[in-house]
Design an enzyme around this catalytic site. Structure first.
Site, PDB file in Angstrom:
ATOM      1  N   ASP A   1      51.671  21.953  47.360  1.00 27.87           N
ATOM      2  CA  ASP A   1      50.815  20.766  47.369  1.00 27.87           C
ATOM      3  C   ASP A   1      49.832  20.818  46.204  1.00 27.87           C
ATOM      4  OD1 ASP A   1      49.588  23.001  48.689  1.00 27.87           O
ATOM      5  OD2 ASP A   1      47.998  21.671  49.383  1.00 27.87           O
ATOM      6  N   GLU A   2      49.343  19.648  45.834  1.00 24.74           N
ATOM      7  CA  GLU A   2      48.279  19.521  44.837  1.00 24.74           C
ATOM      8  C   GLU A   2      48.533  20.387  43.597  1.00 24.74           C
ATOM      9  OE1 GLU A   2      44.630  18.265  47.800  1.00 24.74           O
ATOM     10  OE2 GLU A   2      44.849  20.393  47.345  1.00 24.74           O
ATOM     11  N   VAL A   3      49.681  20.155  43.002  1.00 23.06           N
ATOM     12  CA  VAL A   3      50.057  20.917  41.802  1.00 23.06           C
ATOM     13  C   VAL A   3      49.373  20.263  40.589  1.00 23.06           C
ATOM     14  CG1 VAL A   3      51.954  21.920  40.478  1.00 23.06           C
ATOM     15  CG2 VAL A   3      52.254  21.433  42.918  1.00 23.06           C
TER      16      VAL A   3
END
Length: 395
Positions: free
Chosen positions: A148-150
Protein backbone atom coordinates in the site's frame (compact mmCIF):
# COMPACT_ATOMS: atom_id res chain seq x y z
CA UNK A 1 -20.32 -9.87 16.89
CA UNK A 2 -19.87 -13.25 15.19
CA UNK A 3 -23.60 -13.96 15.28
CA UNK A 4 -24.61 -10.82 13.38
CA UNK A 5 -21.82 -10.24 10.88
CA UNK A 6 -21.59 -11.31 7.25
CA UNK A 7 -17.83 -11.73 7.51
CA UNK A 8 -16.51 -15.27 7.84
CA UNK A 9 -13.08 -14.04 8.96
CA UNK A 10 -12.84 -11.22 11.51
CA UNK A 11 -9.26 -10.12 12.07
CA UNK A 12 -7.81 -7.68 14.59
CA UNK A 13 -4.74 -5.90 13.21
CA UNK A 14 -1.73 -5.56 15.50
CA UNK A 15 0.57 -2.80 14.28
CA UNK A 16 3.89 -3.49 16.02
CA UNK A 17 5.98 -0.77 14.37
CA UNK A 18 5.16 1.69 17.13
CA UNK A 19 5.03 0.98 20.88
CA UNK A 20 4.74 -2.83 20.53
CA UNK A 21 3.21 -4.59 23.56
CA UNK A 22 4.92 -7.23 25.64
CA UNK A 23 3.88 -10.84 25.13
CA UNK A 24 2.45 -10.88 28.66
CA UNK A 25 -0.01 -8.17 27.64
CA UNK A 26 -1.00 -10.05 24.50
CA UNK A 27 -1.87 -13.01 26.71
CA UNK A 28 -4.47 -10.80 28.39
CA UNK A 29 -6.08 -9.26 25.30
CA UNK A 30 -6.27 -12.30 23.01
CA UNK A 31 -9.12 -13.85 25.09
CA UNK A 32 -10.88 -10.47 24.93
CA UNK A 33 -10.62 -10.43 21.14
CA UNK A 34 -12.14 -13.90 21.05
CA UNK A 35 -14.97 -12.95 23.41
CA UNK A 36 -15.80 -9.94 21.22
CA UNK A 37 -16.14 -12.17 18.14
CA UNK A 38 -12.73 -12.02 16.46
CA UNK A 39 -11.36 -15.24 15.01
CA UNK A 40 -8.04 -14.04 13.62
CA UNK A 41 -5.10 -11.66 13.92
CA UNK A 42 -3.22 -9.73 11.26
CA UNK A 43 0.21 -9.19 12.81
CA UNK A 44 2.38 -6.50 11.21
CA UNK A 45 5.73 -7.27 12.82
CA UNK A 46 8.07 -4.84 10.99
CA UNK A 47 11.25 -4.64 13.12
CA UNK A 48 9.78 -6.67 15.99
CA UNK A 49 10.31 -9.92 14.10
CA UNK A 50 13.49 -11.86 15.03
CA UNK A 51 15.14 -11.77 11.61
CA UNK A 52 18.33 -13.78 11.33
CA UNK A 53 21.46 -13.93 9.20
CA UNK A 54 22.01 -10.94 6.92
CA UNK A 55 18.59 -9.64 7.99
CA UNK A 56 19.42 -9.56 11.69
CA UNK A 57 20.15 -5.82 11.55
CA UNK A 58 16.41 -5.24 10.94
CA UNK A 59 15.61 -6.24 14.51
CA UNK A 60 14.51 -3.52 16.90
CA UNK A 61 16.26 -3.26 20.26
CA UNK A 62 13.43 -5.13 21.98
CA UNK A 63 12.41 -7.38 19.08
CA UNK A 64 10.59 -10.55 19.99
CA UNK A 65 12.74 -13.65 20.18
CA UNK A 66 11.83 -16.77 18.16
CA UNK A 67 10.50 -18.34 21.34
CA UNK A 68 8.33 -15.27 22.00
CA UNK A 69 6.88 -15.45 18.47
CA UNK A 70 6.06 -19.10 19.09
CA UNK A 71 4.45 -18.11 22.39
CA UNK A 72 2.33 -15.48 20.59
CA UNK A 73 1.16 -18.14 18.15
CA UNK A 74 0.42 -20.52 21.03
CA UNK A 75 -1.60 -17.85 22.85
CA UNK A 76 -3.52 -17.13 19.64
CA UNK A 77 -4.41 -20.80 19.24
CA UNK A 78 -5.66 -20.94 22.83
CA UNK A 79 -8.06 -18.10 21.97
CA UNK A 80 -9.01 -19.67 18.61
CA UNK A 81 -7.43 -16.82 16.66
CA UNK A 82 -5.88 -17.60 13.28
CA UNK A 83 -2.67 -15.66 12.75
CA UNK A 84 -1.89 -13.98 9.43
CA UNK A 85 1.53 -12.29 9.33
CA UNK A 86 2.04 -9.09 7.33
CA UNK A 87 5.37 -8.36 5.60
CA UNK A 88 5.75 -5.06 3.78
CA UNK A 89 7.32 -5.73 0.36
CA UNK A 90 7.06 -2.47 -1.62
CA UNK A 91 5.93 0.66 0.24
CA UNK A 92 6.34 1.41 3.96
CA UNK A 93 9.81 -0.13 3.83
CA UNK A 94 11.44 2.42 6.15
CA UNK A 95 12.38 -0.17 8.76
CA UNK A 96 14.49 -1.91 6.10
CA UNK A 97 15.72 0.81 3.78
CA UNK A 98 16.88 3.13 6.58
CA UNK A 99 19.85 0.78 7.06
CA UNK A 100 23.08 1.47 5.20
CA UNK A 101 23.24 -2.14 4.00
CA UNK A 102 19.97 -1.74 2.07
CA UNK A 103 19.84 1.98 1.32
CA UNK A 104 20.95 1.38 -2.28
CA UNK A 105 17.64 -0.41 -2.88
CA UNK A 106 15.55 2.73 -2.38
CA UNK A 107 13.43 3.87 -5.31
CA UNK A 108 14.47 7.46 -4.52
CA UNK A 109 17.72 7.90 -2.61
CA UNK A 110 16.36 10.50 -0.18
CA UNK A 111 13.28 8.53 0.89
CA UNK A 112 13.48 5.14 2.67
CA UNK A 113 9.81 4.29 2.20
CA UNK A 114 9.73 2.71 -1.28
CA UNK A 115 11.67 -0.25 -2.67
CA UNK A 116 13.29 -0.08 -6.11
CA UNK A 117 11.37 -2.74 -8.11
CA UNK A 118 14.01 -2.98 -10.85
CA UNK A 119 16.79 -4.50 -8.77
CA UNK A 120 16.98 -8.29 -8.56
CA UNK A 121 18.37 -7.78 -5.07
CA UNK A 122 15.09 -6.10 -4.07
CA UNK A 123 13.06 -9.22 -4.79
CA UNK A 124 15.72 -11.36 -3.11
CA UNK A 125 15.47 -9.14 -0.03
CA UNK A 126 11.70 -9.33 0.37
CA UNK A 127 11.78 -13.00 -0.54
CA UNK A 128 14.20 -13.67 2.31
CA UNK A 129 12.01 -11.68 4.70
CA UNK A 130 8.92 -13.63 3.63
CA UNK A 131 10.70 -16.97 4.00
CA UNK A 132 11.93 -16.19 7.51
CA UNK A 133 8.52 -14.96 8.67
CA UNK A 134 6.65 -17.93 7.23
CA UNK A 135 9.35 -20.19 8.65
CA UNK A 136 8.01 -19.30 12.11
CA UNK A 137 4.39 -19.35 10.92
CA UNK A 138 4.27 -22.81 9.47
CA UNK A 139 0.94 -23.71 7.90
CA UNK A 140 -0.30 -20.12 7.65
CA UNK A 141 -3.22 -19.98 5.20
CA UNK A 142 -2.50 -16.39 4.23
CA UNK A 143 0.40 -13.93 4.15
CA UNK A 144 -0.28 -10.22 3.74
CA UNK A 145 2.38 -8.69 1.47
CA UNK A 146 1.36 -5.05 2.06
CA UNK A 147 2.09 -2.99 -1.10
CA UNK A 148 0.00 0.00 0.00
CA UNK A 149 0.92 3.66 -0.39
CA UNK A 150 3.89 3.07 -2.65
CA UNK A 151 4.90 6.72 -2.69
CA UNK A 152 7.51 7.91 -5.23
CA UNK A 153 6.87 4.88 -7.45
CA UNK A 154 8.39 5.54 -10.87
CA UNK A 155 10.47 8.51 -9.67
CA UNK A 156 13.84 6.72 -9.42
CA UNK A 157 16.38 6.90 -12.23
CA UNK A 158 15.89 3.24 -13.21
CA UNK A 159 12.13 3.66 -13.21
CA UNK A 160 12.26 6.80 -15.32
CA UNK A 161 14.37 4.98 -17.92
CA UNK A 162 11.97 2.04 -17.89
CA UNK A 163 8.91 4.27 -18.24
CA UNK A 164 10.39 5.90 -21.33
CA UNK A 165 10.59 2.55 -23.09
CA UNK A 166 7.71 1.08 -25.10
CA UNK A 167 5.08 3.26 -23.41
CA UNK A 168 5.47 1.56 -20.05
CA UNK A 169 3.28 2.85 -17.21
CA UNK A 170 3.50 3.11 -13.43
CA UNK A 171 0.57 0.69 -13.25
CA UNK A 172 2.58 -1.92 -15.15
CA UNK A 173 5.55 -1.30 -12.87
CA UNK A 174 3.40 -1.82 -9.78
CA UNK A 175 1.68 -4.93 -11.13
CA UNK A 176 4.99 -6.45 -12.21
CA UNK A 177 6.46 -6.19 -8.70
CA UNK A 178 3.28 -7.48 -7.05
CA UNK A 179 3.23 -10.43 -9.46
CA UNK A 180 6.86 -11.24 -8.68
CA UNK A 181 6.37 -11.12 -4.90
CA UNK A 182 3.13 -13.11 -4.97
CA UNK A 183 4.71 -15.70 -7.27
CA UNK A 184 7.55 -16.14 -4.80
CA UNK A 185 5.07 -16.79 -1.99
CA UNK A 186 3.11 -19.36 -4.00
CA UNK A 187 6.21 -21.10 -5.31
CA UNK A 188 8.03 -21.37 -1.98
CA UNK A 189 4.95 -21.72 0.25
CA UNK A 190 2.23 -23.33 -1.89
CA UNK A 191 -0.28 -23.60 0.94
CA UNK A 192 -0.20 -19.86 1.63
CA UNK A 193 -2.29 -17.29 -0.28
CA UNK A 194 -0.98 -13.70 -0.55
CA UNK A 195 -3.21 -10.84 0.59
CA UNK A 196 -2.71 -7.33 -0.81
CA UNK A 197 -3.93 -3.84 0.12
CA UNK A 198 -5.95 -2.55 -2.83
CA UNK A 199 -5.15 1.18 -3.00
CA UNK A 200 -2.45 0.98 -5.69
CA UNK A 201 -4.82 -0.99 -7.96
CA UNK A 202 -8.00 1.08 -7.63
CA UNK A 203 -7.41 3.33 -10.61
CA UNK A 204 -5.90 0.74 -12.94
CA UNK A 205 -8.25 0.00 -15.88
CA UNK A 206 -10.13 -3.29 -15.78
CA UNK A 207 -8.58 -4.70 -18.92
CA UNK A 208 -5.07 -4.01 -17.67
CA UNK A 209 -5.77 -5.64 -14.31
CA UNK A 210 -7.42 -8.64 -15.95
CA UNK A 211 -4.46 -9.49 -18.20
CA UNK A 212 -1.79 -8.80 -15.55
CA UNK A 213 -2.06 -12.23 -13.94
CA UNK A 214 -2.30 -10.62 -10.49
CA UNK A 215 -5.99 -11.53 -9.88
CA UNK A 216 -5.08 -15.21 -10.02
CA UNK A 217 -2.28 -14.80 -7.48
CA UNK A 218 -3.64 -12.66 -4.62
CA UNK A 219 -6.73 -11.80 -2.62
CA UNK A 220 -7.39 -8.05 -2.35
CA UNK A 221 -8.07 -6.20 0.90
CA UNK A 222 -10.16 -3.09 0.23
CA UNK A 223 -9.44 -0.49 2.89
CA UNK A 224 -11.36 2.66 3.69
CA UNK A 225 -11.28 4.20 7.16
CA UNK A 226 -13.59 7.16 6.56
CA UNK A 227 -16.76 7.66 8.60
CA UNK A 228 -18.57 8.73 5.43
CA UNK A 229 -17.33 6.21 2.88
CA UNK A 230 -19.39 5.98 -0.30
CA UNK A 231 -21.19 2.63 -0.01
CA UNK A 232 -22.38 2.58 -3.62
CA UNK A 233 -18.90 3.46 -4.89
CA UNK A 234 -17.40 0.67 -2.81
CA UNK A 235 -19.85 -1.88 -4.22
CA UNK A 236 -18.95 -0.76 -7.74
CA UNK A 237 -15.27 -1.16 -6.91
CA UNK A 238 -15.91 -4.68 -5.67
CA UNK A 239 -17.74 -5.47 -8.91
CA UNK A 240 -14.81 -4.11 -10.91
CA UNK A 241 -12.37 -6.33 -9.04
CA UNK A 242 -14.60 -9.38 -9.52
CA UNK A 243 -14.85 -8.69 -13.25
CA UNK A 244 -11.05 -8.51 -13.38
CA UNK A 245 -10.75 -11.98 -11.92
CA UNK A 246 -10.34 -11.39 -8.17
CA UNK A 247 -12.61 -14.10 -6.80
CA UNK A 248 -12.10 -13.42 -3.10
CA UNK A 249 -12.06 -9.97 -1.55
CA UNK A 250 -11.59 -8.65 1.98
CA UNK A 251 -12.57 -5.41 3.69
CA UNK A 252 -10.61 -3.28 6.16
CA UNK A 253 -12.03 -0.80 8.64
CA UNK A 254 -10.19 0.85 11.55
CA UNK A 255 -10.71 0.77 15.30
CA UNK A 256 -8.00 3.36 16.00
CA UNK A 257 -5.58 5.54 14.08
CA UNK A 258 -6.10 6.69 10.49
CA UNK A 259 -7.98 9.85 11.57
CA UNK A 260 -5.12 12.32 11.74
CA UNK A 261 -1.54 12.71 12.83
CA UNK A 262 -2.32 13.84 16.37
CA UNK A 263 -4.82 11.68 18.23
CA UNK A 264 -4.47 11.04 21.95
CA UNK A 265 -7.73 9.07 22.11
CA UNK A 266 -9.59 7.30 19.28
CA UNK A 267 -12.75 9.16 18.13
CA UNK A 268 -15.09 6.27 18.88
CA UNK A 269 -18.08 7.60 16.93
CA UNK A 270 -15.96 7.92 13.78
CA UNK A 271 -14.79 4.32 13.98
CA UNK A 272 -18.22 2.92 14.83
CA UNK A 273 -19.68 4.66 11.77
CA UNK A 274 -16.86 3.25 9.65
CA UNK A 275 -17.57 -0.28 10.87
CA UNK A 276 -21.32 0.15 10.33
CA UNK A 277 -20.84 1.36 6.77
CA UNK A 278 -18.65 -1.60 5.92
CA UNK A 279 -21.50 -3.82 7.14
CA UNK A 280 -23.76 -1.99 4.69
CA UNK A 281 -21.24 -2.55 1.90
CA UNK A 282 -21.14 -6.26 2.70
CA UNK A 283 -24.94 -6.40 2.64
CA UNK A 284 -25.21 -4.49 -0.63
CA UNK A 285 -23.02 -6.69 -2.81
CA UNK A 286 -23.37 -10.32 -3.92
CA UNK A 287 -23.49 -12.78 -1.04
CA UNK A 288 -20.12 -14.05 0.20
CA UNK A 289 -18.18 -11.56 -1.94
CA UNK A 290 -16.17 -10.45 1.08
CA UNK A 291 -14.15 -13.24 2.66
CA UNK A 292 -13.50 -11.29 5.84
CA UNK A 293 -12.77 -7.95 7.46
CA UNK A 294 -9.63 -6.56 9.07
CA UNK A 295 -10.14 -4.14 11.96
CA UNK A 296 -6.94 -2.14 11.66
CA UNK A 297 -5.35 -0.38 14.61
CA UNK A 298 -2.61 1.99 13.49
CA UNK A 299 0.07 3.01 15.95
CA UNK A 300 2.00 6.27 16.36
CA UNK A 301 -1.12 8.50 16.34
CA UNK A 302 -0.41 10.85 19.30
CA UNK A 303 1.80 13.72 18.28
CA UNK A 304 2.45 12.73 14.72
CA UNK A 305 5.88 12.49 13.13
CA UNK A 306 7.45 15.79 14.21
CA UNK A 307 7.19 15.67 17.97
CA UNK A 308 9.77 17.16 20.37
CA UNK A 309 10.99 13.59 21.00
CA UNK A 310 11.73 13.01 17.32
CA UNK A 311 13.21 16.49 16.85
CA UNK A 312 15.65 16.13 19.74
CA UNK A 313 16.87 12.81 18.33
CA UNK A 314 16.78 13.91 14.69
CA UNK A 315 14.40 11.05 13.86
CA UNK A 316 12.42 13.06 11.33
CA UNK A 317 11.11 11.32 8.25
CA UNK A 318 12.31 12.98 5.01
CA UNK A 319 8.73 13.05 3.77
CA UNK A 320 7.80 15.26 6.71
CA UNK A 321 10.64 17.64 5.89
CA UNK A 322 9.36 17.88 2.34
CA UNK A 323 5.87 18.77 3.57
CA UNK A 324 6.76 21.14 6.42
CA UNK A 325 9.87 23.06 5.36
CA UNK A 326 8.38 25.16 2.51
CA UNK A 327 5.45 26.25 4.68
CA UNK A 328 7.72 27.05 7.61
CA UNK A 329 10.03 29.17 5.42
CA UNK A 330 7.06 31.04 4.00
CA UNK A 331 5.68 31.64 7.48
CA UNK A 332 9.03 32.97 8.74
CA UNK A 333 9.24 35.40 5.82
CA UNK A 334 5.73 36.71 6.55
CA UNK A 335 6.48 36.98 10.27
CA UNK A 336 9.72 38.88 9.63
CA UNK A 337 7.97 41.37 7.38
CA UNK A 338 5.15 41.84 9.90
CA UNK A 339 7.60 42.37 12.78
CA UNK A 340 9.40 45.11 10.84
CA UNK A 341 6.11 46.87 10.18
CA UNK A 342 5.07 46.46 13.82
CA UNK A 343 8.37 47.79 15.14
CA UNK A 344 8.14 50.85 12.88
CA UNK A 345 4.58 51.54 14.08
CA UNK A 346 5.55 51.17 17.75
CA UNK A 347 8.48 53.55 17.35
CA UNK A 348 6.07 56.28 16.31
CA UNK A 349 4.43 56.06 19.72
CA UNK A 350 6.97 54.74 22.24
CA UNK A 351 10.61 55.23 23.18
CA UNK A 352 13.09 52.52 22.06
CA UNK A 353 13.28 50.73 25.45
CA UNK A 354 9.51 50.22 25.58
CA UNK A 355 9.48 48.96 21.99
CA UNK A 356 12.30 46.52 22.74
CA UNK A 357 10.53 45.24 25.86
CA UNK A 358 7.19 44.71 24.09
CA UNK A 359 8.72 42.90 21.13
CA UNK A 360 10.89 40.70 23.33
CA UNK A 361 7.97 39.63 25.49
CA UNK A 362 5.25 39.26 22.87
CA UNK A 363 6.95 38.49 19.55
CA UNK A 364 10.40 37.03 20.15
CA UNK A 365 9.25 33.75 21.80
CA UNK A 366 7.17 32.80 18.75
CA UNK A 367 9.94 33.81 16.37
CA UNK A 368 12.45 31.69 18.29
CA UNK A 369 10.16 28.63 18.17
CA UNK A 370 9.76 29.02 14.43
CA UNK A 371 13.49 29.51 13.91
CA UNK A 372 14.20 26.43 16.05
CA UNK A 373 11.76 24.41 13.97
CA UNK A 374 13.51 25.49 10.77
CA UNK A 375 16.89 24.65 12.25
CA UNK A 376 15.69 21.11 13.03
CA UNK A 377 14.25 20.79 9.54
CA UNK A 378 17.51 21.93 7.95
CA UNK A 379 19.47 19.43 10.01
CA UNK A 380 17.08 16.63 9.03
CA UNK A 381 17.28 17.60 5.36
CA UNK A 382 21.09 17.60 5.28
CA UNK A 383 22.65 14.53 3.62
CA UNK A 384 23.33 11.93 6.31
CA UNK A 385 24.36 8.27 6.37
CA UNK A 386 21.39 5.88 6.56
CA UNK A 387 20.08 5.49 10.08
CA UNK A 388 20.27 2.45 12.28
CA UNK A 389 17.97 3.88 14.94
CA UNK A 390 14.20 3.70 15.42
CA UNK A 391 12.10 4.29 12.33
CA UNK A 392 9.87 7.36 12.30
CA UNK A 393 6.57 5.95 11.07
CA UNK A 394 4.37 7.45 8.36
CA UNK A 395 1.26 5.60 9.40
Amino acid sequence: MSGSTPFKMRLVHLDLKGAPPKVSYLSEIFPLFHDLGANGLLIEYEDMFPYEGHLQLLRAKHAYSPSEVKEILHLARLSELEVIPLVQTFGHMEFVLKHAAFAHLREVALFPNTLNPHEAESLALVGAMIDQVLGLHGGSSWLHIGCDEVYHLGEGAASRRWLEQEQHSKAQLCLSHVRAVASHVLARHPGTTPLLWDDMLRDIPKDQLAVSGVPQLVELVLWDYRADLDIHDKVLLMEKYRECGFLRLWAASAFKGATGASQALPPIEHHLRNHAQWLQVAGSGPADTLQGIVLTGWQRYVTGWFSPYHRRRNLIHPVMVQHIQPEALSLLARWSSLVQELEAALQLVFYPDAVEEWLEENVLPSMQRLQGLLQDLSQAAAPQPPSTGPTPDTG
